[in-house]
Design an enzyme around this catalytic site. Structure first.
Site, short mmCIF file in Angstrom:
data_model
loop_
_atom_site.label_atom_id
_atom_site.label_comp_id
_atom_site.label_asym_id
_atom_site.label_seq_id
_atom_site.Cartn_x
_atom_site.Cartn_y
_atom_site.Cartn_z
N ASP A 93 0.70 -1.58 -0.35
CA ASP A 93 0.80 0.05 -0.08
C ASP A 93 0.75 1.05 0.06
O ASP A 93 0.36 2.30 -0.51
CB ASP A 93 -0.81 0.14 0.59
CG ASP A 93 -0.42 -0.65 2.03
OD1 ASP A 93 0.83 -0.88 1.93
OD2 ASP A 93 -1.22 0.22 3.45
N ASP A 120 6.89 4.78 3.40
CA ASP A 120 7.44 5.59 3.79
C ASP A 120 8.89 5.25 5.07
O ASP A 120 9.62 6.01 3.47
CB ASP A 120 6.24 5.99 4.81
CG ASP A 120 5.62 5.19 5.38
OD1 ASP A 120 6.53 4.00 5.99
OD2 ASP A 120 4.89 5.10 6.54
N THR A 158 10.19 -1.54 6.06
CA THR A 158 9.25 -3.10 6.46
C THR A 158 9.30 -3.52 4.61
O THR A 158 9.70 -5.12 4.48
CB THR A 158 7.72 -2.53 6.55
OG1 THR A 158 7.64 -2.36 7.70
CG2 THR A 158 7.02 -4.43 6.26
N LYS A 186 4.75 7.77 -0.05
CA LYS A 186 5.32 8.91 0.69
C LYS A 186 6.31 9.61 1.25
O LYS A 186 7.58 9.23 1.09
CB LYS A 186 4.50 8.60 2.00
CG LYS A 186 3.94 9.20 3.81
CD LYS A 186 4.09 9.34 4.69
CE LYS A 186 3.17 8.16 4.81
NZ LYS A 186 2.56 8.69 6.34
N ASP A 235 -4.13 2.18 7.34
CA ASP A 235 -5.83 1.94 8.31
C ASP A 235 -5.10 3.37 8.42
O ASP A 235 -4.92 4.13 9.28
CB ASP A 235 -5.61 0.57 8.60
CG ASP A 235 -4.63 0.36 9.88
OD1 ASP A 235 -4.64 0.40 11.10
OD2 ASP A 235 -3.46 0.35 9.54
#
Length: 185
Positions: free
Chosen positions: A108, A111, A115, A139, A167
């Site tokens: 998704d 940033d 991860t 981002k 989320d």
């Protein structure tokens, strides 16, 4: 999750700024599908979806890829419902054999990069021939890992985002656009 948290999430959604509406997101997914097809259509790729953030994007991207591929998932998280990341926790590794495969990690958001870099490293250690990365949102923020995505749908400023898989405290992944939590006055 509590009713109070659901009410909080709803209030956050009502006050949020829409950075990219549904039409812009769908156009970005269409463009990404074309770019992936041009690059990987003859490589029998394995698409790897990090849970849970990547699931909405993967669900919309897969039907747009008209070539042979396999699909699997991986679950590693730094957030676990929190608003900021911490140590990476591995929950599920893929069942597919990555050795000798061309892997596309579909996520998704990119940033800080921690991860995504860990996922790419995992794929390489498992013997993937190549590892490509695709993110719906890049981002624009200070990376903590040396990584950039190969395929990028949209860019946003460094704000707390939700919608299209991202989320807010476990809620709002289903919002049909990319939203930023309202900045405090």
């Amino acid at each position: 999750m509590s009713d109070a948290l659901a009410a909080e999430a709803w209030a956050v959604y009502r006050a949020a700024e829409c950075l990219h509406d549904q039409a812009a997101v769908r156009a970005a997914v269409d463009r990404l599908a074309g770019e992936v097809t041009a690059t990987l259509r003859d490589k029998n790729p394995l698409l790897l979806c990090p849970m849970t953030g990547g699931v909405v994007l993967a669900g919309h991207l897969l039907p747009r890829l008209d070539f042979p591929l396999e699909f699997d998932y991986i679950h590693a998280t730094r957030y676990a419902g929190a608003l900021s990341g911490s140590e990476l926790t591995w929950k599920v590794t893929p069942t597919a054999d990555l050795a000798g495969r061309h892997v596309l990690v579909v996520d998704d958001v990119l940033d800080r990069g921690i991860t995504l870099a860990a996922l790419v490293g995992f794929c390489r250690r498992e013997g993937a021939t190549s590892v490509h990365t695709l993110v719906l949102v890049d981002k624009r923020c200070q990376r903590e890992a040396d990584i950039e995505a190969d395929f990028v749908g949209l860019t946003t400023p460094d704000r707390y985002l939700f919608g299209w898989g991202m989320d807010y405290k476990g809620y709002l992944r289903n919002v049909p656009g990319i939203y930023a939590v309202a900045q405090s006055a």
